[in-house]
Design a protein around this motif. Structure first.
Motif, PDB file in Angstrom:
ATOM      1  N   ILE A   5      -3.739   8.883   2.438  1.00  0.00           N
ATOM      2  CA  ILE A   5      -4.736   8.811   3.504  1.00  0.00           C
ATOM      3  C   ILE A   5      -5.838   7.801   3.220  1.00  0.00           C
ATOM      4  N   VAL A   6      -6.002   7.405   1.965  1.00  0.00           N
ATOM      5  CA  VAL A   6      -7.005   6.386   1.652  1.00  0.00           C
ATOM      6  C   VAL A   6      -6.361   5.020   1.907  1.00  0.00           C
ATOM      7  N   PRO A   7      -6.875   4.278   2.886  1.00  0.00           N
ATOM      8  CA  PRO A   7      -6.289   2.968   3.200  1.00  0.00           C
ATOM      9  C   PRO A   7      -6.324   2.041   1.988  1.00  0.00           C
ATOM     10  N   GLY A   8      -5.278   1.286   1.847  1.00  0.00           N
ATOM     11  CA  GLY A   8      -5.187   0.338   0.750  1.00  0.00           C
ATOM     12  C   GLY A   8      -4.343   0.816  -0.402  1.00  0.00           C
ATOM     13  N   THR A   9      -3.950   2.101  -0.399  1.00  0.00           N
ATOM     14  CA  THR A   9      -3.066   2.604  -1.442  1.00  0.00           C
ATOM     15  C   THR A   9      -1.901   3.341  -0.807  1.00  0.00           C
ATOM     16  N   VAL A  10      -0.743   3.205  -1.425  1.00  0.00           N
ATOM     17  CA  VAL A  10       0.452   3.915  -0.974  1.00  0.00           C
ATOM     18  C   VAL A  10       1.168   4.453  -2.206  1.00  0.00           C
ATOM     19  N   TRP A  11       1.416   5.746  -2.221  1.00  0.00           N
ATOM     20  CA  TRP A  11       2.156   6.391  -3.308  1.00  0.00           C
ATOM     21  C   TRP A  11       3.580   5.888  -3.228  1.00  0.00           C
ATOM     22  N   SER A  12       4.069   5.310  -4.294  1.00  0.00           N
ATOM     23  CA  SER A  12       5.407   4.737  -4.269  1.00  0.00           C
ATOM     24  C   SER A  12       6.416   5.564  -5.045  1.00  0.00           C
ATOM     25  N   GLU A  13       6.043   5.981  -6.247  1.00  0.00           N
ATOM     26  CA  GLU A  13       7.017   6.703  -7.062  1.00  0.00           C
ATOM     27  C   GLU A  13       6.308   7.481  -8.164  1.00  0.00           C
ATOM     28  N   LEU A  14       6.848   8.645  -8.452  1.00  0.00           N
ATOM     29  CA  LEU A  14       6.376   9.464  -9.563  1.00  0.00           C
ATOM     30  C   LEU A  14       7.478   9.454 -10.609  1.00  0.00           C
ATOM     31  N   ALA A  15       7.116   9.178 -11.845  1.00  0.00           N
ATOM     32  CA  ALA A  15       8.104   9.151 -12.919  1.00  0.00           C
ATOM     33  C   ALA A  15       8.763  10.524 -13.053  1.00  0.00           C
ATOM     34  N   ALA A  16       9.996  10.541 -13.514  1.00  0.00           N
ATOM     35  CA  ALA A  16      10.750  11.789 -13.635  1.00  0.00           C
ATOM     36  C   ALA A  16      10.037  12.809 -14.521  1.00  0.00           C
ATOM     37  N   ASP A  17       9.339  12.338 -15.537  1.00  0.00           N
ATOM     38  CA  ASP A  17       8.615  13.260 -16.426  1.00  0.00           C
ATOM     39  C   ASP A  17       7.199  13.556 -15.926  1.00  0.00           C
ATOM     40  N   ARG A  18       6.860  13.053 -14.750  1.00  0.00           N
ATOM     41  CA  ARG A  18       5.542  13.206 -14.121  1.00  0.00           C
ATOM     42  C   ARG A  18       4.430  12.613 -14.964  1.00  0.00           C
ATOM     43  N   GLY A  19       4.768  11.660 -15.788  1.00  0.00           N
ATOM     44  CA  GLY A  19       3.786  11.059 -16.688  1.00  0.00           C
ATOM     45  C   GLY A  19       3.154   9.793 -16.159  1.00  0.00           C
ATOM     46  N   ALA A  20       3.684   9.255 -15.067  1.00  0.00           N
ATOM     47  CA  ALA A  20       3.123   8.018 -14.520  1.00  0.00           C
ATOM     48  C   ALA A  20       3.388   7.959 -13.022  1.00  0.00           C
ATOM     49  N   LEU A  21       2.515   7.268 -12.366  1.00  0.00           N
ATOM     50  CA  LEU A  21       2.567   7.111 -10.916  1.00  0.00           C
ATOM     51  C   LEU A  21       2.599   5.628 -10.602  1.00  0.00           C
ATOM     52  N   LEU A  22       3.468   5.240  -9.694  1.00  0.00           N
ATOM     53  CA  LEU A  22       3.530   3.853  -9.244  1.00  0.00           C
ATOM     54  C   LEU A  22       2.883   3.792  -7.871  1.00  0.00           C
ATOM     55  N   LEU A  23       1.806   3.035  -7.762  1.00  0.00           N
ATOM     56  CA  LEU A  23       1.089   2.878  -6.498  1.00  0.00           C
ATOM     57  C   LEU A  23       1.186   1.434  -6.038  1.00  0.00           C
ATOM     58  N   HIS A  24       1.275   1.248  -4.741  1.00  0.00           N
ATOM     59  CA  HIS A  24       1.106  -0.089  -4.200  1.00  0.00           C
ATOM     60  C   HIS A  24      -0.319  -0.157  -3.669  1.00  0.00           C
ATOM     61  N   VAL A  25      -1.045  -1.165  -4.127  1.00  0.00           N
ATOM     62  CA  VAL A  25      -2.453  -1.286  -3.771  1.00  0.00           C
ATOM     63  C   VAL A  25      -2.671  -2.577  -2.998  1.00  0.00           C
ATOM     64  N   TRP A  26      -3.398  -2.489  -1.914  1.00  0.00           N
ATOM     65  CA  TRP A  26      -3.651  -3.608  -0.997  1.00  0.00           C
ATOM     66  C   TRP A  26      -4.360  -4.768  -1.688  1.00  0.00           C
ATOM     67  N   ASP A  27      -5.412  -4.482  -2.427  1.00  0.00           N
ATOM     68  CA  ASP A  27      -6.179  -5.550  -3.047  1.00  0.00           C
ATOM     69  C   ASP A  27      -6.718  -5.068  -4.393  1.00  0.00           C
ATOM     70  N   VAL A  28      -6.211  -5.642  -5.466  1.00  0.00           N
ATOM     71  CA  VAL A  28      -6.625  -5.262  -6.819  1.00  0.00           C
ATOM     72  C   VAL A  28      -7.129  -6.512  -7.525  1.00  0.00           C
ATOM     73  N   GLN A  29      -8.384  -6.464  -7.943  1.00  0.00           N
ATOM     74  CA  GLN A  29      -8.926  -7.596  -8.699  1.00  0.00           C
ATOM     75  C   GLN A  29      -8.571  -7.443 -10.176  1.00  0.00           C
ATOM     76  N   GLU A  30      -8.957  -6.331 -10.749  1.00  0.00           N
ATOM     77  CA  GLU A  30      -8.682  -6.074 -12.165  1.00  0.00           C
ATOM     78  C   GLU A  30      -7.939  -4.750 -12.271  1.00  0.00           C
ATOM     79  N   GLU A  31      -6.680  -4.805 -12.690  1.00  0.00           N
ATOM     80  CA  GLU A  31      -5.820  -3.630 -12.713  1.00  0.00           C
ATOM     81  C   GLU A  31      -6.377  -2.508 -13.593  1.00  0.00           C
ATOM     82  N   SER A  32      -6.879  -2.840 -14.756  1.00  0.00           N
ATOM     83  CA  SER A  32      -7.393  -1.794 -15.651  1.00  0.00           C
ATOM     84  C   SER A  32      -8.612  -1.093 -15.046  1.00  0.00           C
ATOM     85  N   ASP A  33      -9.457  -1.827 -14.324  1.00  0.00           N
ATOM     86  CA  ASP A  33     -10.601  -1.206 -13.645  1.00  0.00           C
ATOM     87  C   ASP A  33     -10.131  -0.273 -12.545  1.00  0.00           C
ATOM     88  N   PHE A  34      -9.102  -0.694 -11.794  1.00  0.00           N
ATOM     89  CA  PHE A  34      -8.574   0.149 -10.727  1.00  0.00           C
ATOM     90  C   PHE A  34      -8.013   1.451 -11.297  1.00  0.00           C
TER      91      PHE A  34
END
Length: 165
Positions: A119-148
């Motif tokens: 529901i927050v514009p600019g992010t889309v949940w793409s995939e959850l790792a099988a072990d639920r240890g990581a999330l793959l998000l598609h983000v509209w505009d990312v300047q610095e990935e580590s800050d995001f």
């Protein structure tokens, strides 16, 4: 009492469904009341197997604060995405997939996190790792990935961990 609980597993949900149905029908007639009662009684019965047992809110006091934070983020993100769309010709957004390591393990907390990211514009949940240890998000505009990643974890994951774990 057990028989009543079997027929009406979620009385609050049933009441809410009936009220919503009658509000959508914009009137109370015998037919609308009958259909509303049928829905109010049958939907919770059908969905009762989907309800998770054992999940409880550990910090209910944080729920309202979290909802307000998400609502504010929705408004701010709408303006940011609109601005990005309007400036598309002159400045392309830096969209990409971002991997976010997760500490949150509660299934209801993860479902809530999925809802927030959709529901927050600019992010889309793409995939959850099988072990639920990581999330793959598609983000509209990312300047610095580590800050995001740091901001995402602080604004969404950490409060959900406090609420559910």
């Amino acid at each position: 009492m057990k028989m009543l609980r079997a027929l009406l597993p979620a009385p609050l949900l049933s009441g809410l469904l009936l009220i919503v149905w009658l509000a959508l029908a914009r009137g109370v007639t015998a037919g609308q009341l009958t259909v509303g009662l049928l829905l109010a009684l049958s939907i919770p019965l059908v969905l009762s197997r989907l309800r998770l047992k054992g999940t409880r809110l550990r910090r209910p006091d944080l729920v309202v604060r979290f909802i307000v934070r998400v609502a504010c983020d929705v408004v701010v993100s709408n303006f940011a995405v609109a601005k990005g769309v309007l400036r598309w010709r002159w400045q392309k957004p830096s969209s990409r997939f971002v991997v976010i390591p997760l500490e949150l393990r509660d299934p209801v907390g993860l479902a809530t996190l999925a809802l927030v990211t959709t529901i927050v514009p600019g992010t889309v949940w793409s995939e959850l790792a099988a072990d639920r240890g990581a999330l793959l998000l598609h983000v509209w505009d990312v300047q610095e990935e580590s800050d995001f990643v740091r901001q995402f974890k602080a604004r969404y994951e950490q409060p959900l961990r406090e609420i559910f774990e």
